[in-house]
Design a protein around this motif. Structure first.
Motif, PDB file in Angstrom:
ATOM      1  N   GLY A 160       0.815  -1.212   0.000  1.00 26.85           N
ATOM      2  CA  GLY A 160       0.000   0.000   0.000  1.00 26.85           C
ATOM      3  C   GLY A 160       0.844   1.256   0.000  1.00 26.85           C
ATOM      4  O   GLY A 160       1.864   1.328   0.669  1.00 26.85           O
ATOM      5  N   GLU A 161       0.417   2.264  -0.772  1.00 30.63           N
ATOM      6  CA  GLU A 161       1.102   3.558  -0.851  1.00 30.63           C
ATOM      7  C   GLU A 161       0.066   4.664  -1.000  1.00 30.63           C
ATOM      8  O   GLU A 161      -0.923   4.496  -1.712  1.00 30.63           O
ATOM      9  N   ILE A 162       0.282   5.797  -0.353  1.00 30.56           N
ATOM     10  CA  ILE A 162      -0.536   6.986  -0.587  1.00 30.56           C
ATOM     11  C   ILE A 162      -0.065   7.618  -1.890  1.00 30.56           C
ATOM     12  O   ILE A 162       1.119   7.934  -2.046  1.00 30.56           O
ATOM     13  N   SER A 163      -0.987   7.815  -2.840  1.00 25.20           N
ATOM     14  CA  SER A 163      -0.597   8.405  -4.129  1.00 25.20           C
ATOM     15  C   SER A 163      -0.960   9.883  -4.228  1.00 25.20           C
ATOM     16  O   SER A 163      -0.293  10.635  -4.934  1.00 25.20           O
ATOM     17  N   SER A 164      -2.025  10.319  -3.537  1.00 21.48           N
ATOM     18  CA  SER A 164      -2.385  11.737  -3.560  1.00 21.48           C
ATOM     19  C   SER A 164      -3.288  12.056  -2.375  1.00 21.48           C
ATOM     20  O   SER A 164      -3.958  11.182  -1.837  1.00 21.48           O
ATOM     21  N   VAL A 165      -3.280  13.344  -1.996  1.00 19.53           N
ATOM     22  CA  VAL A 165      -4.071  13.821  -0.856  1.00 19.53           C
ATOM     23  C   VAL A 165      -4.680  15.170  -1.221  1.00 19.53           C
ATOM     24  O   VAL A 165      -4.004  16.024  -1.803  1.00 19.53           O
ATOM     25  N   GLY A 166      -5.946  15.358  -0.884  1.00 18.26           N
ATOM     26  CA  GLY A 166      -6.603  16.649  -1.037  1.00 18.26           C
ATOM     27  C   GLY A 166      -7.300  17.036   0.257  1.00 18.26           C
ATOM     28  O   GLY A 166      -7.804  16.166   0.979  1.00 18.26           O
ATOM     29  N   VAL A 167      -7.312  18.318   0.580  1.00 18.22           N
ATOM     30  CA  VAL A 167      -7.962  18.819   1.802  1.00 18.22           C
ATOM     31  C   VAL A 167      -8.993  19.857   1.395  1.00 18.22           C
ATOM     32  O   VAL A 167      -8.699  20.762   0.603  1.00 18.22           O
ATOM     33  N   SER A 168     -10.210  19.723   1.921  1.00 27.22           N
ATOM     34  CA  SER A 168     -11.272  20.696   1.645  1.00 27.22           C
ATOM     35  C   SER A 168     -12.228  20.712   2.820  1.00 27.22           C
ATOM     36  O   SER A 168     -12.088  19.928   3.763  1.00 27.22           O
ATOM     37  N   ASN A 169     -13.226  21.619   2.762  1.00 25.75           N
ATOM     38  CA  ASN A 169     -14.245  21.657   3.808  1.00 25.75           C
ATOM     39  C   ASN A 169     -15.088  20.396   3.843  1.00 25.75           C
ATOM     40  O   ASN A 169     -15.719  20.094   4.858  1.00 25.75           O
ATOM     41  N   SER A 170     -15.125  19.650   2.757  1.00 29.81           N
ATOM     42  CA  SER A 170     -15.874  18.386   2.712  1.00 29.81           C
ATOM     43  C   SER A 170     -15.113  17.240   3.354  1.00 29.81           C
ATOM     44  O   SER A 170     -15.697  16.203   3.657  1.00 29.81           O
ATOM     45  N   GLY A 171     -13.801  17.399   3.520  1.00 32.41           N
ATOM     46  CA  GLY A 171     -13.011  16.347   4.129  1.00 32.41           C
ATOM     47  C   GLY A 171     -11.642  16.233   3.498  1.00 32.41           C
ATOM     48  O   GLY A 171     -11.263  17.022   2.636  1.00 32.41           O
ATOM     49  N   ILE A 172     -10.914  15.231   3.941  1.00 24.67           N
ATOM     50  CA  ILE A 172      -9.595  14.934   3.398  1.00 24.67           C
ATOM     51  C   ILE A 172      -9.741  13.699   2.524  1.00 24.67           C
ATOM     52  O   ILE A 172     -10.221  12.659   2.981  1.00 24.67           O
ATOM     53  N   SER A 173      -9.364  13.823   1.265  1.00 24.07           N
ATOM     54  CA  SER A 173      -9.463  12.698   0.332  1.00 24.07           C
ATOM     55  C   SER A 173      -8.067  12.132   0.102  1.00 24.07           C
ATOM     56  O   SER A 173      -7.131  12.864  -0.212  1.00 24.07           O
ATOM     57  N   VAL A 174      -7.934  10.826   0.298  1.00 23.44           N
ATOM     58  CA  VAL A 174      -6.651  10.141   0.132  1.00 23.44           C
ATOM     59  C   VAL A 174      -6.835   9.045  -0.909  1.00 23.44           C
ATOM     60  O   VAL A 174      -7.762   8.237  -0.808  1.00 23.44           O
ATOM     61  N   ASN A 175      -5.968   9.030  -1.904  1.00 19.03           N
ATOM     62  CA  ASN A 175      -5.974   7.987  -2.920  1.00 19.03           C
ATOM     63  C   ASN A 175      -4.751   7.100  -2.743  1.00 19.03           C
ATOM     64  O   ASN A 175      -3.698   7.571  -2.294  1.00 19.03           O
ATOM     65  N   PHE A 176      -4.896   5.836  -3.133  1.00 15.27           N
ATOM     66  CA  PHE A 176      -3.862   4.835  -2.894  1.00 15.27           C
ATOM     67  C   PHE A 176      -3.464   4.144  -4.183  1.00 15.27           C
ATOM     68  O   PHE A 176      -4.274   3.974  -5.094  1.00 15.27           O
ATOM     69  N   SER A 177      -2.218   3.668  -4.206  1.00 15.60           N
ATOM     70  CA  SER A 177      -1.775   2.832  -5.312  1.00 15.60           C
ATOM     71  C   SER A 177      -2.293   1.406  -5.141  1.00 15.60           C
ATOM     72  O   SER A 177      -2.417   0.674  -6.110  1.00 15.60           O
ATOM     73  N   ASN A 178      -2.589   1.012  -3.908  1.00 14.19           N
ATOM     74  CA  ASN A 178      -3.144  -0.315  -3.637  1.00 14.19           C
ATOM     75  C   ASN A 178      -4.057  -0.216  -2.425  1.00 14.19           C
ATOM     76  O   ASN A 178      -3.605  -0.351  -1.287  1.00 14.19           O
ATOM     77  N   SER A 179      -5.332   0.028  -2.651  1.00 23.06           N
ATOM     78  CA  SER A 179      -6.258   0.260  -1.529  1.00 23.06           C
ATOM     79  C   SER A 179      -6.556  -1.001  -0.738  1.00 23.06           C
ATOM     80  O   SER A 179      -7.099  -0.918   0.361  1.00 23.06           O
ATOM     81  N   SER A 180      -6.189  -2.185  -1.248  1.00 21.23           N
ATOM     82  CA  SER A 180      -6.415  -3.407  -0.484  1.00 21.23           C
ATOM     83  C   SER A 180      -5.439  -3.534   0.671  1.00 21.23           C
ATOM     84  O   SER A 180      -5.631  -4.364   1.569  1.00 21.23           O
TER      85      SER A 180
END
Length: 197
Positions: A160-180
């Protein structure tokens, strides 16, 4: 993005992890907010993170980086001021205390850092650098505010690796190279900040 989408298939199991609601404190430097997450015991003093121990001897990386963040549901009249971040192992040794935020703006802040553990023949899987993680924020108030604050926590292991992160008033979105091989979620509750200035 809605808060519901943050509780995805990668949500951490609540019987293994505490993602704590943020706490608000007053100090001589003003009001600050802390967010934290910690691993629970599996049995006795054995933590659940031992299940993610990598193969090898010495100090080993546990997958990719982990993350901890705070976000505000409404950033009107609010800026993120000073921040600090620490992680601790099971013996309360400190790690990651000189990092810059990975993402920061007026909607929140997110720190990202590699987690490690030590493995040896006579002492398997110990000194886990993310047993507990704590983030503090000193907000700058420009006027009256009314916002909810939530804690966001991320853990990866194996491939598993974090590939990108976004921060907003709706929340923090984290995308992964392997979400399993990743857990990502928010505190079940939030803390309200209202009429501070």
């Amino acid at each position: 993005m809605s808060e519901i989408s943050l509780l995805s298939i990668t949500s951490p199991p609540r019987d293994k992890i505490n993602i704590n609601n943020p706490n608000v404190y007053m100090s001589s430097q003003g009001m600050f907010i802390t967010a934290s997450a910690n691993w629970k015991n599996k049995h006795g003093n054995v933590r659940w993170w031992k299940d993610h121990g990598p193969i090898g001897i010495g100090t080993l990386k546990v997958g990719g980086a982990n993350g901890l963040g705070i976000y505000f549901s409404n950033s009107t009249n609010l800026d993120v001021g000073e921040t600090n971040f620490y992680t601790y192992d099971e013996n309360f040794n400190t790690y990651n205390n000189n990092l810059y935020p990975h993402k920061i703006d007026k909607t929140g802040v997110y720190y990202k850092a590699q987690d490690t553990m030590k493995n040896s023949t006579f002492n398997p899987f110990h000194s886990y650098s993310w047993d507990t993680a704590t983030l503090s924020v000193w907000p700058d108030f420009k006027g009256k505010v009314n916002t909810n604050v939530r804690t966001h926590w991320t853990h990866t292991w194996s491939s598993g690796e974090i590939s990108s992160v976004g921060v907003s008033n709706s929340g923090i979105s984290v995308n992964f190279s392997n979400s399993s091989h990743a857990w990502d979620g928010v505190s079940l509750g939030s803390t309200n900040l209202k009429n501070y200035q």
